[in-house]
Each structure stands twice: as C-alpha cells, then as structure tokens.
Design a protein around this motif. Sequence first.
Motif, mmCIF file in Angstrom:
data_model
loop_
_atom_site.group_PDB
_atom_site.id
_atom_site.type_symbol
_atom_site.label_atom_id
_atom_site.label_comp_id
_atom_site.label_asym_id
_atom_site.label_seq_id
_atom_site.Cartn_x
_atom_site.Cartn_y
_atom_site.Cartn_z
ATOM 1 N N ARG A 1 50.427 61.351 44.489
ATOM 2 C CA ARG A 1 50.206 60.548 43.283
ATOM 3 C C ARG A 1 51.353 59.581 43.004
ATOM 4 N N PHE A 2 52.446 59.719 43.736
ATOM 5 C CA PHE A 2 53.535 58.756 43.587
ATOM 6 C C PHE A 2 53.039 57.335 43.850
ATOM 7 N N GLU A 3 52.107 57.182 44.779
ATOM 8 C CA GLU A 3 51.536 55.866 45.048
ATOM 9 C C GLU A 3 50.799 55.335 43.827
ATOM 10 N N ASP A 4 50.161 56.223 43.079
ATOM 11 C CA ASP A 4 49.502 55.797 41.841
ATOM 12 C C ASP A 4 50.510 55.287 40.830
ATOM 13 N N TRP A 5 51.678 55.931 40.797
ATOM 14 C CA TRP A 5 52.716 55.466 39.881
ATOM 15 C C TRP A 5 53.126 54.028 40.239
#
Length: 233
Positions: free
Chosen positions: A183-187
């Motif tokens: 989910r870091f990519e979503d951030w």
Amino acid sequence: MKTALIVRHVPREGAAGFLQPIEAAGYHIERVDVAGDDFADVDLCAPDLLIMMGGPMGVYEADVHPWIPVQIDKLADRLARDRPTLGVCLGSQMIAAALGARVYQGGTTELGFAPVTINANGAGSPLRHLADVPVLHWHGDTFDLPDGVDLLASTTSYAHQAFRRGSNLLALQFHAEMGEDPRFEDWLTHFWADLDGAGACRHALRRDHEAHGPVAVAAGRMMIADWLAGIRE
C-alpha cells in the motif's frame, strides 16, 4: 481470546507490519472504518486492545469529518479507564486531543525515512528497538505534549514524536509499521500533495522504502511486541 480493534481512518493506512506481533501476542483482530455507518455505535472501551492508525485529515477538521469528535469522546472514555491503546500518526494526535492537548498544523511536512532521537525516557522503553533505525515519517501536524505523559523521542523538525503513559498507552507520530506493505504505492499516488509540499521525489522514496523498509518494520515489530508484553491488564 483477547480482542484487538483497529480503527482505520482511510483503507490504505492499516496496521501493516504491526499485525504480526499483535497476532503473536494472542489477539483476535477486528477492524472498523470511521466512515462506516456503524462507527457511531462502536464501543471503543470494549476491546482488550485498541489500535488507531493514520489518515490525511487533521484532528481540527471536525467540520469536514463529523466522526472526529465522536472518536475523541469515545477515546477519552477509554483512556480514563487506562485501557491498552496504541496510536500511530493521526492516531497519536487523536490520543493527544483526547487527553486535552492541542493538535495543530506544524508548518512543515516531515516526509521520508529518518531515525528518531530517543531520549532518556525512551531508552528504557520499547522504543529502544528503534535506535538509529530510519523509519517512515509522513505528516505535517503536531500536538502539545499532554499532561501526565512521558516524551520518548523527537526529531529536528518535530519534538513530539512518541509518548507513553504508564504501561498501557503508546503514541507514535511516525510509521514504523510501514516498509514492506504494498500500500506504500497507494500513498505515493493518493497523497501527491504531501509530496509536492515537501519537495519529495517518488523515485527516491521508493528507493529508500526498499533500502530501509525491512529493517524499519523488523524494529517496529520488536517495539510493539515489547510494549504488548508489558501491558497491565
């Protein structure tokens, strides 16, 4: 079995790396989203452990997010009973507000991987596992230190990075749970305004996430496991 409730302010900010030590400590984990219709009826005093994660909103934005005062009131009741509670980023700011402290915009966005400076109180606390470990910072808000708590860590930009009250309350401004979660990519996608405001580069953050993330998560898990082991029932 002991119960743990994770309060999510946005779906992309979950407990991530902290799930492992929470489950290993024998907790059955449930989740609730503040935007859900059922949040107003949730008893935050009921679970054995409460975990409140981050979010892009500010504690002072109750006019936009009417669940904020509801959560703070419920949280204040739980903290008055000294029920085990962990707050991360926005969660730590919620704790500060529930304890009567002011939460406000800090004037600069602290974003990226960097270590926290652990003070004398922190050296004897679960935060000792984070000594010299770069962890993820992603915030622009801060808070006054509530009465009756011990400050554990600081950075150059923000003095109040972590505090605790006794054995049952731990508040962390930074994200030691993040470093292996996709989910870091979503951030990087959804919080683009933070990147622009901090002058941060997505590519550099990805590289730092790959370089520092696993070590940060490993240290964060040891910190949480240590804290959970010291909880007073």
